[in-house]
Design an enzyme around this catalytic site. Structure first.
Site, PDB file in Angstrom:
ATOM      1  N   ALA A  88       0.622  -1.339  -0.327  1.00 31.12           N
ATOM      2  CA  ALA A  88       0.048  -0.579  -0.293  1.00 31.12           C
ATOM      3  C   ALA A  88       0.914   1.899   0.158  1.00 31.12           C
ATOM      4  O   ALA A  88       0.473   2.129  -0.561  1.00 31.12           O
ATOM      5  CB  ALA A  88      -1.376   0.125   1.405  1.00 31.12           C
ATOM      6  N   GLU A 114      24.405 -22.806 -11.781  1.00 30.37           N
ATOM      7  CA  GLU A 114      23.836 -21.822 -11.789  1.00 30.37           C
ATOM      8  C   GLU A 114      22.029 -22.880 -12.680  1.00 30.37           C
ATOM      9  O   GLU A 114      22.386 -23.521 -13.406  1.00 30.37           O
ATOM     10  CB  GLU A 114      23.665 -20.837 -13.447  1.00 30.37           C
ATOM     11  CG  GLU A 114      24.753 -20.067 -12.972  1.00 30.37           C
ATOM     12  CD  GLU A 114      24.793 -18.682 -13.536  1.00 30.37           C
ATOM     13  OE1 GLU A 114      24.521 -18.680 -15.247  1.00 30.37           O
ATOM     14  OE2 GLU A 114      25.959 -18.346 -13.566  1.00 30.37           O
ATOM     15  N   LYS A 142      19.708 -23.447 -14.645  1.00 38.45           N
ATOM     16  CA  LYS A 142      19.024 -23.193 -16.516  1.00 38.45           C
ATOM     17  C   LYS A 142      17.641 -22.629 -16.320  1.00 38.45           C
ATOM     18  O   LYS A 142      16.933 -24.273 -16.813  1.00 38.45           O
ATOM     19  CB  LYS A 142      19.457 -24.307 -17.122  1.00 38.45           C
ATOM     20  CG  LYS A 142      19.488 -24.116 -19.186  1.00 38.45           C
ATOM     21  CD  LYS A 142      20.012 -24.635 -20.050  1.00 38.45           C
ATOM     22  CE  LYS A 142      19.955 -24.212 -21.777  1.00 38.45           C
ATOM     23  NZ  LYS A 142      18.705 -23.736 -21.745  1.00 38.45           N
ATOM     24  N   ARG A 179      17.055 -12.638 -28.198  1.00 35.03           N
ATOM     25  CA  ARG A 179      18.628 -13.083 -29.580  1.00 35.03           C
ATOM     26  C   ARG A 179      18.126 -13.095 -30.881  1.00 35.03           C
ATOM     27  O   ARG A 179      19.072 -13.062 -30.920  1.00 35.03           O
ATOM     28  CB  ARG A 179      18.538 -14.665 -28.561  1.00 35.03           C
ATOM     29  CG  ARG A 179      19.466 -15.605 -28.681  1.00 35.03           C
ATOM     30  CD  ARG A 179      20.219 -16.885 -28.043  1.00 35.03           C
ATOM     31  NE  ARG A 179      21.234 -17.484 -28.594  1.00 35.03           N
ATOM     32  CZ  ARG A 179      21.084 -18.395 -29.384  1.00 35.03           C
ATOM     33  NH1 ARG A 179      20.066 -18.215 -30.694  1.00 35.03           N
ATOM     34  NH2 ARG A 179      22.260 -18.915 -29.836  1.00 35.03           N
ATOM     35  N   GLU A 236      17.424 -14.344 -18.794  1.00 41.24           N
ATOM     36  CA  GLU A 236      16.700 -14.934 -18.873  1.00 41.24           C
ATOM     37  C   GLU A 236      14.453 -14.344 -18.579  1.00 41.24           C
ATOM     38  O   GLU A 236      14.794 -14.071 -17.658  1.00 41.24           O
ATOM     39  CB  GLU A 236      16.905 -16.865 -18.279  1.00 41.24           C
ATOM     40  CG  GLU A 236      15.514 -17.545 -19.723  1.00 41.24           C
ATOM     41  CD  GLU A 236      15.967 -17.860 -20.525  1.00 41.24           C
ATOM     42  OE1 GLU A 236      17.101 -16.971 -20.863  1.00 41.24           O
ATOM     43  OE2 GLU A 236      15.573 -18.514 -21.399  1.00 41.24           O
ATOM     44  N   CYS A 247     -19.986 -49.480 -12.790  1.00 40.23           N
ATOM     45  CA  CYS A 247     -18.476 -49.637 -11.802  1.00 40.23           C
ATOM     46  C   CYS A 247     -17.851 -50.986 -12.254  1.00 40.23           C
ATOM     47  O   CYS A 247     -18.655 -51.426 -12.949  1.00 40.23           O
ATOM     48  CB  CYS A 247     -18.190 -49.904 -10.366  1.00 40.23           C
ATOM     49  SG  CYS A 247     -16.598 -50.490  -9.837  1.00 40.23           S
ATOM     50  N   CYS A 264     -17.795 -53.271 -10.224  1.00 39.29           N
ATOM     51  CA  CYS A 264     -18.310 -55.056  -9.071  1.00 39.29           C
ATOM     52  C   CYS A 264     -19.393 -54.605  -9.879  1.00 39.29           C
ATOM     53  O   CYS A 264     -20.499 -55.329  -9.862  1.00 39.29           O
ATOM     54  CB  CYS A 264     -18.766 -53.746  -7.913  1.00 39.29           C
ATOM     55  SG  CYS A 264     -19.452 -52.477  -7.542  1.00 39.29           S
ATOM     56  N   CYS A 303     -17.900 -53.351  -3.354  1.00 39.85           N
ATOM     57  CA  CYS A 303     -16.696 -53.006  -4.353  1.00 39.85           C
ATOM     58  C   CYS A 303     -15.711 -53.879  -4.152  1.00 39.85           C
ATOM     59  O   CYS A 303     -14.707 -53.440  -2.777  1.00 39.85           O
ATOM     60  CB  CYS A 303     -16.850 -51.725  -4.823  1.00 39.85           C
ATOM     61  SG  CYS A 303     -16.045 -51.112  -6.270  1.00 39.85           S
TER      62      CYS A 303
HETATM   63  S1  IVH Z   1      24.306 -18.123 -20.261  1.00 34.60           S
HETATM   64  C1  IVH Z   1      27.568 -18.371 -23.632  1.00 34.60           C
HETATM   65  N1  IVH Z   1      23.121 -19.157 -18.599  1.00 34.60           N
HETATM   66  O1  IVH Z   1      20.191 -21.448 -22.420  1.00 34.60           O
HETATM   67  C2  IVH Z   1      26.361 -18.323 -22.500  1.00 34.60           C
HETATM   68  N2  IVH Z   1      21.877 -19.782 -20.748  1.00 34.60           N
HETATM   69  O2  IVH Z   1      21.959 -22.120 -25.045  1.00 34.60           O
HETATM   70  C3  IVH Z   1      25.466 -18.016 -22.662  1.00 34.60           C
HETATM   71  N3  IVH Z   1      19.452 -19.705 -20.011  1.00 34.60           N
HETATM   72  O3  IVH Z   1      18.465 -19.399 -24.413  1.00 34.60           O
HETATM   73  C4  IVH Z   1      23.763 -18.257 -22.257  1.00 34.60           C
HETATM   74  N4  IVH Z   1      19.689 -20.395 -18.025  1.00 34.60           N
HETATM   75  O4  IVH Z   1      18.887 -17.578 -22.328  1.00 34.60           O
HETATM   76  C5  IVH Z   1      23.289 -18.714 -19.394  1.00 34.60           C
HETATM   77  N5  IVH Z   1      22.277 -19.707 -16.329  1.00 34.60           N
HETATM   78  C6  IVH Z   1      22.313 -19.725 -17.672  1.00 34.60           C
HETATM   79  C7  IVH Z   1      20.888 -19.586 -18.237  1.00 34.60           C
HETATM   80  C8  IVH Z   1      20.641 -19.724 -19.737  1.00 34.60           C
HETATM   81  C9  IVH Z   1      19.651 -20.293 -19.002  1.00 34.60           C
HETATM   82  C10 IVH Z   1      19.611 -20.152 -21.665  1.00 34.60           C
HETATM   83  C11 IVH Z   1      20.042 -18.688 -22.329  1.00 34.60           C
HETATM   84  C12 IVH Z   1      19.709 -19.355 -23.801  1.00 34.60           C
HETATM   85  C13 IVH Z   1      20.368 -21.042 -24.067  1.00 34.60           C
HETATM   86  C14 IVH Z   1      21.835 -21.671 -23.687  1.00 34.60           C
END
Ligand code: IVH
Length: 672
Positions: free
Chosen positions: A35, A114, A116, A137, A174, A407, A410, A431
């Site tokens: 708020a 990390e 993905k 991209r 991302e 059913c 049964c 049943c």
């Molecule tokens: S690094 C040169 N880190 O995965 C490295 N990519 O093919 C470039 N993605 O569409 C990417 N999580 O958007 C990196 N922790 C992460 C990621 C990540 C998702 C996606 C990225 C791309 C694909 C890479």
């Protein structure tokens, strides 16, 4: 407010809002309630409306300011957006690790590990700390200018925080759609009769490509940064760069870790696979990146992917296969679940040949028919399900699925209450699918109270074919029971005694023991009070049933359906033949235990008031709202107030909830 004051205040508000965005989206630790944030935002909007010349592109009010576009411009990436090499097995990760260690002639490599994210890659360009361009991209060299749309995403900073950022900073990350937002969005779409999003990834991609930023603004999108285009003026490692980005205001995934060696990578993969279902957003694997930039530089690139990074994917959660047929499975409570028989397919790490279709409504909604190509989904440990059918792939007319009327286990009638999605077998007592569940319930303490007849013994009796229905319990012999594993002579004798002793329960207990849907102890008691004998109850129509306090139309239809079933009648007859008879309640006409009493309820009670009221009424008491000289008893829950004071003044007797519960117990109405 003078122009100068307005200018100053607007600046201050933008700073404050930026700070609170940072606390909320980056640190996940908001300082003020929503708020307060909304008030700041409104104040800024007001100032900007009155002084349009003060509006800046970086103002938080301008996130949704773009007008619909004809199409997207193309942007050349200053540094190409590369992709990652993929690995699907530990062996492939081992190979990657060997290549890295050999290339660097170093055994102990530290990696940034990390999640993905399963969304859409984005490149954000900041000049002098302000967001100027957001580009998708595309083909890696050239992408689309989606700035107006990306600006609407609250977790993307429009202006950078703190100090020390390079004058040109390109952040890569991302854009994704959190699962909760995806579910909420789809729920609303369905309510409005619109087409739902297929999955969060498609949702994110589609939202980003909306030509009208106003539409993107309504999509629940979020952003995580995972790197930068160049390493100039940045720390010396990936991990520290991410910490730096966080300080500058970018959300960075909190699951990112520094790990050592191959073992560290594989452990991380396993941990994230386990955490995956609870993350709140979709990930399709993890990424390992050699942490030190100098080592990355040494390894370099191969075609379009870095040699210093690897995406270790999870098994796909969705796969395509053929729906061969739809079978019906009867659960232990009689629920009928349509189950898809599939052309076996490898999904979510296992081979799946059956998947749930939930219920009839779901089948209709998704329009899934035997013969269809379907998408099967298995996320984490959840039961595989048929997510959707690919209608475009239907080659011939396919027949719609029909729920059976009887059913499959049964043959009893299948019933479906209109307000419920689930269809159920009404043959509870006979049943086979429900047998164990039903017999276990029959023997429980609040039902027939057969001591020693626990879940284990019930399972043994059913599995040995000695008991098919609850009535069979009464013809069991000593030898039969004693022949079972872990049952000596003594325990057999004990159980037989308990079975025999259960032959004359009060009618309400017997009714409750039959396991009629929605008939709990309280309802069973009301029915027993009202109808007095099993025979009378068996003959009652739905209309007469509704007359009973505590019985609504749904309960009435369950009760009526139960007694209409020939199978159920036969079991009740068999019980009767074995000498099992429900005894009428101690209700000498008009002389219910609390007949003539006037009760008042006050304070917080642990049971719903309506339930207490029904109980009292079934015992003959009248329940009124206020305390007067006519009140016989006040039932006082926690924190009782003025009514308690009045009752004490008038000398009305007061009973606490715990004493009341004890009293109910003594009347055979125990609730727990
Ligand atoms: S690094 C040169 N880190 O995965 C490295 N990519 O093919 C470039 N993605 O569409 C990417 N999580 O958007 C990196 N922790 C992460 C990621 C990540 C998702 C996606 C990225 C791309 C694909 C890479």
């Amino acid at each position: 407010m003078t122009q100068v004051q307005a200018h100053k205040r607007a600046d201050e508000l933008r700073r404050l809002i930026g700070y609170h965005d940072y606390r909320y989206y980056v640190l996940d630790d908001p300082e003020v309630p929503d708020a307060e944030y909304d008030r700041l935002m409104r104040e800024l909007e007001t100032i900007e409306t009155r002084n349009p010349e003060l509006v800046t592109a970086q103002s938080p009010t301008q996130r949704v300011s773009g007008t619909p576009m004809e199409g997207f411009e193309t942007v050349q990436h200053r540094v190409p957006m590369l992709s990652l090499a993929n690995a699907f097995s530990d062996q492939e990760v081992t190979d990657f690790h060997r290549r890295v260690t050999q290339g660097l002639e170093c055994k102990d490599i530290t990696f940034a590990a990390e999640p993905k994210l399963d969304g859409v890659a984005i490149s954000l360009t900041y000049i002098n700390g302000s967001l100027v361009t957001a580009a998708s991209r595309g083909d890696g060299e050239r992408g689309e200018n989606v700035t107006a749309n990306v600006r609407t995403i609250r977790t993307v900073p429009l202006k950078l925080h703190a100090k020390g950022w390079p004058s040109l900073l390109e952040v890569r990350g991302e854009i994704y759609m959190p699962r909760a937002g995806f579910d909420r969005f789809n729920q609303k779409a369905l309510e409005r009769g619109e087409k739902p999003l297929v999955n969060p990834r498609n949702g994110a991609a589609g939202s980003l490509r909306q030509l009208d930023p106003q539409l993107t603004a309504r999509r629940p999108l979020a952003f995580f940064a995972y790197g930068t285009a160049s390493r100039d003026q940045l720390p010396e490692t990936q991990f520290e760069t991410l910490s730096q980005l966080k300080e500058w205001g970018f959300p960075v995934n909190p699951e990112i870790r520094r790990v050592k060696g191959l073992g560290g990578c594989l452990d991380y993969h396993a941990q994230m696979a386990a955490r995956r279902p609870r993350l709140g957003y979709d990930i399709d694997g993890v990424v390992y990146k050699v942490d030190r930039y100098d080592q990355q530089g040494f390894l370099g690139f191969i075609s379009k992917a870095p040699r210093w990074a690897l995406a270790h994917k999870f098994p796909a959660e969705e796969e395509l296969t053929r729906l061969l047929d739809i079978d019906i499975q009867v659960g232990r409570t009689g629920a009928l679940t349509p189950v898809a028989r599939l052309q076996p397919v490898f999904v979510g790490g296992v081979t799946v040949a059956n998947a749930t279709l939930h219920n009839e409504d779901e089948i209709r909604r998704k329009d899934v028919r035997p013969g269809d190509w379907v998408v099967v989904r298995r996320a984490g440990d959840v039961i595989p399900e048929v997510a959707r059918a690919i209608h475009q792939r239907r080659e011939t007319e396919l027949a719609e699925f029909q729920m059976p009327k009887n059913c499959p286990e049964c043959g009893s009638a299948v019933e479906r209450v209109e307000s419920e999605a689930v269809a159920r077998c009404s043959g509870g007592l006979i049943c086979p699918a429900q047998r164990k569940h039903c017999i276990r319930h029959f023997a429980t303490r609040k039902a027939m109270d057969i001591e020693g007849l626990g879940d284990k013994l019930v399972d043994q009796l059913v599995e040995a074919g000695m008991v098919h229905t609850v009535a069979d319990l009464y013809s069991l012999s000593h030898e039969q029971i004693a022949s079972l594993e872990r049952m000596g002579n003594k325990s057999a004798e004990h159980v037989l005694g308990a079975i025999k002793a259960s032959k004359k329960p009060s009618l309400d207990r017997l009714l409750y023991a039959l396991g009629i849907r929605e008939v709990g102890e309280v309802t069973a008691h009301s029915l027993a009070v009202h109808f007095k004998t099993m025979k009378a109850l068996q003959q009652a129509s739905k209309e007469t049933l509704i007359e009973v306090s505590d019985v609504g139309p749904i309960v009435a239809s369950h009760v009526a359906a139960f007694f209409q079933q020939e199978n159920n009648r036969q079991v009740i007859q068999a019980l009767n033949d074995a000498g099992v008879e429900g005894q009428p309640l101690q209700d000498k006409a008009g002389e219910k235990p609390l007949a003539g009493e006037v009760w008042v309820l006050t304070g917080a009670l642990s049971m719903p008031r309506i339930q207490v009221k029904n109980l009292l009424e079934s015992l003959g008491a009248k329940v009124t709202a206020s305390v007067s000289a006519k009140t016989s008893t006040l039932l006082a829950g926690e924190a009782a107030g003025s009514k308690l004071a009045k009752a004490q003044k008038l000398g009305v007797s007061v009973i606490s909830e715990s004493d009341f519960l004890k009293y109910l117990e003594s009347q055979g109405l125990g609730v727990s």
